[in-house]
Write a protein that holds these residues in place. Sequence first.
Motif, mmCIF file in Angstrom:
data_model
loop_
_atom_site.group_PDB
_atom_site.id
_atom_site.type_symbol
_atom_site.label_atom_id
_atom_site.label_comp_id
_atom_site.label_asym_id
_atom_site.label_seq_id
_atom_site.Cartn_x
_atom_site.Cartn_y
_atom_site.Cartn_z
ATOM 1 N N VAL A 59 -0.382 -10.370 4.672
ATOM 2 C CA VAL A 59 0.692 -9.504 5.172
ATOM 3 C C VAL A 59 0.612 -8.196 4.401
ATOM 4 O O VAL A 59 0.269 -8.190 3.211
ATOM 5 N N VAL A 60 0.934 -7.098 5.062
ATOM 6 C CA VAL A 60 0.880 -5.777 4.425
ATOM 7 C C VAL A 60 2.245 -5.097 4.488
ATOM 8 O O VAL A 60 2.907 -5.105 5.528
ATOM 9 N N TYR A 61 2.638 -4.509 3.357
ATOM 10 C CA TYR A 61 3.794 -3.603 3.328
ATOM 11 C C TYR A 61 3.261 -2.204 3.052
ATOM 12 O O TYR A 61 2.507 -1.999 2.086
ATOM 13 N N VAL A 62 3.619 -1.236 3.893
ATOM 14 C CA VAL A 62 3.212 0.160 3.693
ATOM 15 C C VAL A 62 4.415 0.949 3.203
ATOM 16 O O VAL A 62 5.474 0.955 3.837
ATOM 17 N N ASN A 114 0.560 5.806 6.416
ATOM 18 C CA ASN A 114 -0.249 5.374 7.562
ATOM 19 C C ASN A 114 -0.184 3.857 7.799
ATOM 20 O O ASN A 114 -0.852 3.082 7.114
ATOM 21 N N ILE A 115 0.583 3.459 8.788
ATOM 22 C CA ILE A 115 0.710 2.039 9.143
ATOM 23 C C ILE A 115 -0.397 1.586 10.092
ATOM 24 O O ILE A 115 -0.541 0.396 10.368
ATOM 25 N N PRO A 156 -0.265 2.267 -5.670
ATOM 26 C CA PRO A 156 0.594 3.461 -5.602
ATOM 27 C C PRO A 156 -0.049 4.559 -4.777
ATOM 28 O O PRO A 156 -1.284 4.697 -4.750
ATOM 29 N N ARG A 157 0.773 5.335 -4.109
ATOM 30 C CA ARG A 157 0.270 6.437 -3.280
ATOM 31 C C ARG A 157 -0.503 7.443 -4.134
ATOM 32 O O ARG A 157 -1.530 7.973 -3.722
ATOM 33 N N HIS A 158 0.001 7.728 -5.342
ATOM 34 C CA HIS A 158 -0.630 8.705 -6.216
ATOM 35 C C HIS A 158 -1.107 8.024 -7.496
ATOM 36 O O HIS A 158 -0.329 7.347 -8.170
ATOM 37 N N GLY A 182 0.792 -1.221 0.000
ATOM 38 C CA GLY A 182 0.000 0.000 0.000
ATOM 39 C C GLY A 182 0.827 1.276 0.000
ATOM 40 O O GLY A 182 1.908 1.328 0.575
ATOM 41 N N SER A 183 0.294 2.313 -0.667
ATOM 42 C CA SER A 183 0.920 3.644 -0.693
ATOM 43 C C SER A 183 2.368 3.583 -1.153
ATOM 44 O O SER A 183 3.255 4.185 -0.550
#
Length: 418
Positions: free
Chosen positions: A316-319, A331-332, A262-264, A232-233
């Motif tokens: 699992v999440v990667y920020v 934002n984690i 992507p963040r944007h 994410g992001s």
Amino acid sequence: MNFLYFILTGAGLLLASPFIFLRALISSSFRDQIKKRTAGARSLPKLNNTLWIHASSVGEVRLAKTLIEGLFKEGESRPIALSTFTPTGYALAKEEKLPNVFMLPLDFPIWLNLVFDRIQPSQLVLIEAEIWPCLLRQCKTRGIPVIQVNGRVSEKSVQRYGKFPAFFLWMVESIDSFSMRSQTDADRILQLGVAKEKVLVSGNIKFDVNYIPTEGSSRQELKTAGMVLVFGSTRPGEEGPIMEALVALQKELPNLIGVIAPRHMQRCREVEDLIREFKVDYTLLSQVYDLSGWKGSILLVDSLGKLNSFYKCATVVYVGGGFNPRFGGHNILEPAGLGKPVLFGKYMNNFEEEAKLLLQSGGGIQMQSEEELHPLLKRLLNDSEERLKLGQSAEKTVKGNSGALRRNIELIRSKQLA
């Protein structure tokens, strides 16, 4: 100081006008942005005694949504207007159907006076780190109380403003209360010379956000018996290592799904080109009508406001944003609040308190380099017990630090005009 700022701002606008005109000729999206910004609040109905909340971009808008919902729940009777600075923040605010949304005009009296006349604010609430000199001076002139909530000050900001302390104190003179999210942020604002009686620590409202996504159509939900990695992001320079790790992991775990957000949104074409270099199949979210029946392996999220629903189904999440000090992390707490194991980079200067708490509780893992991504993900995907432990600790951390929303609502009420 007022006159000097207006002269310099006006001169800057005149110098920039040819470049603004040329870009407007080339870019239809930029033209649309200029149109919304110059229109300001003219599209809104005439309001009176308005609680004006300003949130810069997507993250602040999400926080503003929580604050607005809390205010209405506590019986706020004034009309609320929400201004944003970025187009993505504006788009999200409209999508979330938040009240009286408009884009903040340029920080100059010609445009701001029209906003004040249209919405007749009785109070201004700034989310996190937004400081606009002309906006604040207008509030002071009109006797409108101003509060900064969930205030944050990075070390970089201390260094930058510290070079011009008189200018900084002139800018923030109109702010009656600085409600800071942590003691570290409070110490930094005090270091810049703000009066001690104006500063208090109320905690981080992001811990009060309801991270359970709103129930929608089943077509919008990812259905799979396999494991899901959500990135994410993501920021420039991150998608390459992400794809290397994902492709390698999918060879070992054929049913593994990767979701990249992507963040944007304007970077989606760039990320698409990078994915193609790996010669793998992928799908754009905007091209999927029924996500519940989707059978692909890589999904690129090119639609705003959808990330949290993917966090919900993640293994699992990667920020992103944590491997470049310029970005300072993202934002984690969103995935943590959903009980997910969270990975992030070493530069978390915009979320240092959140990162510190998750690390202390064992709810998050901080990486020093992108090279750690593949081995860490492989370890977690193969260890359900560690994943469960990390996720439970993350969720407990978020729930255990709630309460800032109530404290900030009480502050807003105490500072409104009689």
